[in-house]
Write a protein that holds these residues in place. Structure first.
Motif, PDB file in Angstrom:
ATOM      1  N   UNK A  54       0.839  -1.218   0.000  1.00 48.68           N
ATOM      2  CA  UNK A  54       0.000   0.000   0.000  1.00 48.68           C
ATOM      3  C   UNK A  54       0.869   1.262   0.000  1.00 48.68           C
ATOM      4  N   UNK A  55       1.991   1.223   0.707  1.00 50.71           N
ATOM      5  CA  UNK A  55       2.896   2.374   0.715  1.00 50.71           C
ATOM      6  C   UNK A  55       3.461   2.591  -0.682  1.00 50.71           C
ATOM      7  N   UNK A  56       3.846   1.517  -1.350  1.00 47.97           N
ATOM      8  CA  UNK A  56       4.366   1.651  -2.720  1.00 47.97           C
ATOM      9  C   UNK A  56       3.305   2.242  -3.636  1.00 47.97           C
ATOM     10  N   UNK A  57       2.029   1.865  -3.445  1.00 52.54           N
ATOM     11  CA  UNK A  57       0.944   2.442  -4.239  1.00 52.54           C
ATOM     12  C   UNK A  57       0.838   3.943  -3.985  1.00 52.54           C
ATOM     13  N   UNK A  58       0.977   4.362  -2.737  1.00 54.34           N
ATOM     14  CA  UNK A  58       0.894   5.784  -2.405  1.00 54.34           C
ATOM     15  C   UNK A  58       2.054   6.583  -2.992  1.00 54.34           C
ATOM     16  N   UNK A  59       3.208   5.948  -3.111  1.00 50.47           N
ATOM     17  CA  UNK A  59       4.389   6.633  -3.622  1.00 50.47           C
ATOM     18  C   UNK A  59       4.403   6.747  -5.134  1.00 50.47           C
ATOM     19  N   UNK A  60       3.480   6.064  -5.806  1.00 52.38           N
ATOM     20  CA  UNK A  60       3.413   6.135  -7.271  1.00 52.38           C
ATOM     21  C   UNK A  60       2.892   7.520  -7.661  1.00 52.38           C
TER      22      UNK A  60
END
Length: 73
Positions: A54-60
């Motif tokens: 989920x963090x990686x999704x937010x950083x996109x």
């Protein structure tokens, strides 16, 4: 008001504690874009418990920051 600047080659934010609301909250300002977000204890705790995925999704950045869609909030 104490304020901390956190920066990298990808982002630069100013972080401070805001006490003007009903309870303390974190004030985070994007120093490049000027956008400000306030995070209360529940929101901060939720961020802590996010999965790495989920963090990686937010950083996109294409998911919001650099998108043509209007930003919410």
């Amino acid at each position: 008001m104490d304020q901390w600047i956190i920066a990298s080659e990808f982002a630069e934010v100013a972080v401070s504690l805001d006490t003007d609301a009903n309870g303390p909250r974190l004030r985070v300002e994007d120093l490049r874009g000027g956008r400000v977000r306030y995070l209360d204890a529940l929101e901060l705790e939720s961020v802590v418990w996010l999965s790495d995925e989920r963090v990686r999704e937010l950083l996109d950045p294409s998911a919001g920051r650099w998108s043509d869609r209007p930003a919410d909030g």
